[in-house]
Design a protein around this motif. Structure first.
Motif, PDB file in Angstrom:
ATOM      1  N   THR A 146       0.937  -0.969  -0.130  1.00  0.00           N
ATOM      2  CA  THR A 146      -0.059  -0.045  -0.004  1.00  0.00           C
ATOM      3  C   THR A 146       0.833   1.140   0.141  1.00  0.00           C
ATOM      4  OG1 THR A 146      -0.105   0.059   2.388  1.00  0.00           O
ATOM      5  CG2 THR A 146      -1.880  -1.073   1.376  1.00  0.00           C
ATOM      6  N   VAL A 147       0.309   2.491  -0.790  1.00  0.00           N
ATOM      7  CA  VAL A 147       1.201   3.530  -0.767  1.00  0.00           C
ATOM      8  C   VAL A 147      -0.014   4.521  -0.197  1.00  0.00           C
ATOM      9  CG1 VAL A 147       2.086   5.250  -1.982  1.00  0.00           C
ATOM     10  CG2 VAL A 147       2.466   2.866  -2.657  1.00  0.00           C
ATOM     11  N   ASN A 148       0.652   5.226   0.934  1.00  0.00           N
ATOM     12  CA  ASN A 148      -0.277   6.260   1.655  1.00  0.00           C
ATOM     13  C   ASN A 148      -1.602   5.725   2.076  1.00  0.00           C
ATOM     14  OD1 ASN A 148       1.727   8.027   1.088  1.00  0.00           O
ATOM     15  ND2 ASN A 148       1.099   8.672  -0.868  1.00  0.00           N
ATOM     16  N   GLY A 149      -1.633   4.479   2.367  1.00  0.00           N
ATOM     17  CA  GLY A 149      -2.872   3.821   2.814  1.00  0.00           C
ATOM     18  C   GLY A 149      -3.774   3.115   1.849  1.00  0.00           C
ATOM     19  N   LYS A 150      -3.338   3.401   0.623  1.00  0.00           N
ATOM     20  CA  LYS A 150      -4.193   2.810  -0.473  1.00  0.00           C
ATOM     21  C   LYS A 150      -3.427   1.641  -0.948  1.00  0.00           C
ATOM     22  CE  LYS A 150      -6.549   7.195  -1.417  1.00  0.00           C
ATOM     23  NZ  LYS A 150      -6.324   8.517  -2.221  1.00  0.00           N
ATOM     24  N   SER A 151      -4.191   0.614  -1.852  1.00  0.00           N
ATOM     25  CA  SER A 151      -3.695  -0.530  -2.227  1.00  0.00           C
ATOM     26  C   SER A 151      -2.927   0.175  -3.633  1.00  0.00           C
ATOM     27  CB  SER A 151      -4.513  -1.570  -2.745  1.00  0.00           C
ATOM     28  OG  SER A 151      -3.855  -2.574  -3.238  1.00  0.00           O
ATOM     29  N   ALA A 152      -1.832  -0.368  -4.011  1.00  0.00           N
ATOM     30  CA  ALA A 152      -1.112   0.364  -5.032  1.00  0.00           C
ATOM     31  C   ALA A 152      -0.858  -0.647  -6.258  1.00  0.00           C
ATOM     32  CB  ALA A 152       0.146   1.238  -4.807  1.00  0.00           C
ATOM     33  N   LYS A 153      -0.732  -0.276  -7.252  1.00  0.00           N
ATOM     34  CA  LYS A 153      -0.527  -0.917  -8.540  1.00  0.00           C
ATOM     35  C   LYS A 153       0.999  -1.026  -8.754  1.00  0.00           C
ATOM     36  CE  LYS A 153      -4.938  -1.061 -11.094  1.00  0.00           C
ATOM     37  NZ  LYS A 153      -5.507  -0.961 -12.569  1.00  0.00           N
ATOM     38  N   ALA A 154       1.624  -1.667  -9.579  1.00  0.00           N
ATOM     39  CA  ALA A 154       3.267  -1.978  -9.845  1.00  0.00           C
ATOM     40  C   ALA A 154       3.362  -0.503 -10.571  1.00  0.00           C
ATOM     41  CB  ALA A 154       3.420  -2.930 -10.492  1.00  0.00           C
TER      42      ALA A 154
ATOM     43  N   ILE B 260       5.112   3.983   2.170  1.00  0.00           N
ATOM     44  CA  ILE B 260       4.905   2.499   1.444  1.00  0.00           C
ATOM     45  C   ILE B 260       5.088   1.578   2.622  1.00  0.00           C
ATOM     46  CG2 ILE B 260       5.902   0.851  -0.088  1.00  0.00           C
ATOM     47  CD1 ILE B 260       7.163   3.111  -1.507  1.00  0.00           C
ATOM     48  N   GLU B 261       3.810   0.574   2.620  1.00  0.00           N
ATOM     49  CA  GLU B 261       3.726  -0.334   3.561  1.00  0.00           C
ATOM     50  C   GLU B 261       3.787  -1.653   2.804  1.00  0.00           C
ATOM     51  OE1 GLU B 261       0.816  -0.940   6.830  1.00  0.00           O
ATOM     52  OE2 GLU B 261       0.353   1.127   6.141  1.00  0.00           O
ATOM     53  N   ILE B 262       4.600  -2.662   3.300  1.00  0.00           N
ATOM     54  CA  ILE B 262       4.858  -3.897   2.433  1.00  0.00           C
ATOM     55  C   ILE B 262       4.401  -5.064   3.477  1.00  0.00           C
ATOM     56  CG2 ILE B 262       6.661  -5.424   1.366  1.00  0.00           C
ATOM     57  CD1 ILE B 262       8.127  -2.761   1.265  1.00  0.00           C
ATOM     58  N   ALA B 263       3.619  -6.157   3.308  1.00  0.00           N
ATOM     59  CA  ALA B 263       3.267  -7.160   3.918  1.00  0.00           C
ATOM     60  C   ALA B 263       4.039  -8.245   3.613  1.00  0.00           C
ATOM     61  CB  ALA B 263       1.778  -7.481   3.848  1.00  0.00           C
ATOM     62  N   PHE B 264       5.026  -8.578   4.510  1.00  0.00           N
ATOM     63  CA  PHE B 264       5.828  -9.884   4.314  1.00  0.00           C
ATOM     64  C   PHE B 264       5.214 -10.971   5.207  1.00  0.00           C
ATOM     65  CE2 PHE B 264       9.068  -6.637   3.564  1.00  0.00           C
ATOM     66  CZ  PHE B 264       9.588  -7.073   2.325  1.00  0.00           C
ATOM     67  N   GLY B 265       4.163 -11.926   4.951  1.00  0.00           N
ATOM     68  CA  GLY B 265       3.745 -12.861   5.448  1.00  0.00           C
ATOM     69  C   GLY B 265       3.105 -12.264   6.961  1.00  0.00           C
ATOM     70  N   GLN B 266       3.623 -12.584   8.211  1.00  0.00           N
ATOM     71  CA  GLN B 266       3.139 -12.018   9.245  1.00  0.00           C
ATOM     72  C   GLN B 266       3.620 -10.493   9.616  1.00  0.00           C
ATOM     73  OE1 GLN B 266       0.713 -13.481  11.058  1.00  0.00           O
ATOM     74  NE2 GLN B 266       0.713 -15.155   9.971  1.00  0.00           N
TER      75      GLN B 266
END
Length: 80
Positions: free
Chosen positions: A29-37, A47-53
């Protein structure tokens, strides 16, 4: 610069195709919104990146087309 390329150049994600897949799976997500490549990254974006847990949150400080391994960490600041 495209989001997938930024993630690769800054070494947050090892390969551009992996970054692309993470965007498609809505794990970034970028600035709280799901982002495309194809999202155009700007200085100051969060930028928030989810790595599993685990979730990693970074602020974009600099955008560079190429970065050496030593300089890559200076492109972002990790937020706790």
């Amino acid at each position: 610069m495209r989001l997938d390329k930024y993630l690769k150049v800054s070494r947050l994600i090892k390969r551009r195709t992996v970054a692309n897949d993470a965007c498609d799976a809505a794990r970034i997500t970028v600035n709280g919104k799901s982002a495309k490549a194809s999202y155009q990254v700007k200085t100051g974006d969060i930028i928030e990146i989810a790595f599993g847990q685990r979730t990693m949150k970074v602020e974009v400080l600099e955008i560079a087309e190429h970065a050496l391994k030593a300089d890559a960490a200076g492109m972002y600041r990790e937020i706790l």
